[in-house]
Structure formats: C-alpha cells, structure tokens
Enzyme design. Structure first.
Site, PDB file in Angstrom:
ATOM      1  NE  ARG A   1      -2.148  -1.943   3.217  1.00 18.24           N
ATOM      2  CZ  ARG A   1      -1.765  -3.219   3.338  1.00 18.24           C
ATOM      3  NH1 ARG A   1      -2.104  -4.096   2.417  1.00 18.24           N
ATOM      4  NH2 ARG A   1      -1.045  -3.624   4.360  1.00 18.24           N
TER       5      ARG A   1
ATOM      6  CD  GLU B   1       2.352  -5.513  12.823  1.00 14.53           C
ATOM      7  OE1 GLU B   1       1.425  -5.186  12.072  1.00 14.53           O
ATOM      8  OE2 GLU B   1       3.515  -5.155  12.621  1.00 14.53           O
TER       9      GLU B   1
END
Length: 180
Positions: A65, A102
């Site tokens: 993105r 993460e």
C-alpha cells in the site's frame, strides 16, 4: 465543509478482524485510495511536513500500500519513486534487510543505483506499527547511499512503539492513531 485528510482516513478505513491471523485487526485503507478527493488530500497531508526547506527528491513506498501513496505524493511533487519490495520480487542486484514485525519476521529488498548518492528520500507506508518495516527501509536506503529525511503513514497503531523506534533516526508524521 470539507473533511480534513485525517477525517477522511478515519471515515473511509475499514477494520477486518483476525487478518492476516487471529487476534490482528487489519486496517484496510484501500477505500481511501479509491476516493480521488481523499487520496489527493492524504498525499498532500503526508508530504507537507517534509516539503519545506530542502524537501525531498524521491519517495520510497513500502510494499504494497505504500506504493500507492508514494506514487501519489511523487506525482504531486514531481519527484521519482523507489519501491521497497518483499524478498524475491526484484530482479538483478538487490540489497536486503531482515526485520521483525508485529506478527512474525520478514525481509525487504531495494535495487541500488536508481538515484544519485545523497538523494533525499521520504519514506511512506499505510500503517506504522512496531516500526520494524520502516526502520528496515531506512537502513536499506542508507546502504544504497540515499538520505532518508522522514517517514509518513496514514495510521499509527498505539502501544506498539513504532514512533519510538524511528524518531531517533528521522521525523515521523501520521494522520491518525488507532488502538493496536
């Protein structure tokens, strides 16, 4: 009355629970990209803090993105785009950098020699989480001989320390903060 870039991001972003794995709330910003007014405003807002003074001479977008944001910002400012890709996606000579994120580990690659040494580069992505992806990108740019001058993202995930990971190295701007 027109919405600010931050308000447009908040209104248009959707949340997808348990993607890409259980427990993760994925922020889907593609509706922001599909709206021409929102896309233009967010590109302007992300670049604004870094366009003053010496500014930037190129924009590095992080897969995937970040590519859309980098293209929009680069078109508005008439500068070039660098694509920072996942491992194995670029032909020829590449620099690679492994990093933690993460929910796992990953590797990014950048083709060196695309710009003049010392070129000032703004790094952009959709979300700032732990900062691992952005930090790896900054390292790749430095190894290629470029100067990362800032990092910009649409959203910042609270509690994951991404900003703290990056700010000793370069300034950070985001358009909104959301719970991780």
């Amino acid at each position: 009355m027109t919405d600010s870039a931050a308000a447009l991001v908040e209104r248009l972003t959707t949340i997808v629970p348990d993607f890409p794995k259980p427990g993760v709330l994925f922020r889907d910003v593609t509706p922001v990209f599909a709206d021409p007014i929102a896309f233009g405003r967010v590109c302007e807002a992300l670049a604004a803090p870094f366009a003053v003074g010496a500014g930037f001479e190129a924009v590095a977008g992080i897969e995937a993105r970040g590519f859309a944001l980098a293209g929009g910002i680069a078109a508005q400012h008439q500068v070039g785009v660098l694509t920072v890709r996942k491992a194995g996606k670029l032909p020829g000579e590449v620099l690679s950098e492994q990093y933690a994120l993460e929910y796992g580990e990953a590797e990014l690659e950048l083709r060196p020699g695309q710009l003049e040494p010392g070129t000032r580069v703004l790094v952009v992505d959709d979300v700032l989480a732990t900062g691992g992806t952005a930090a790896a990108t900054v390292t790749l740019l430095e190894r290629a001989g470029y100067q990362a001058i800032g990092f910009a993202a649409l959203l910042e995930l609270d509690g994951l320390s991404g900003r703290e990971c990056l700010e000793p190295r370069l300034p950070v701007t985001t358009l909104g903060r959301v719970p991780a």
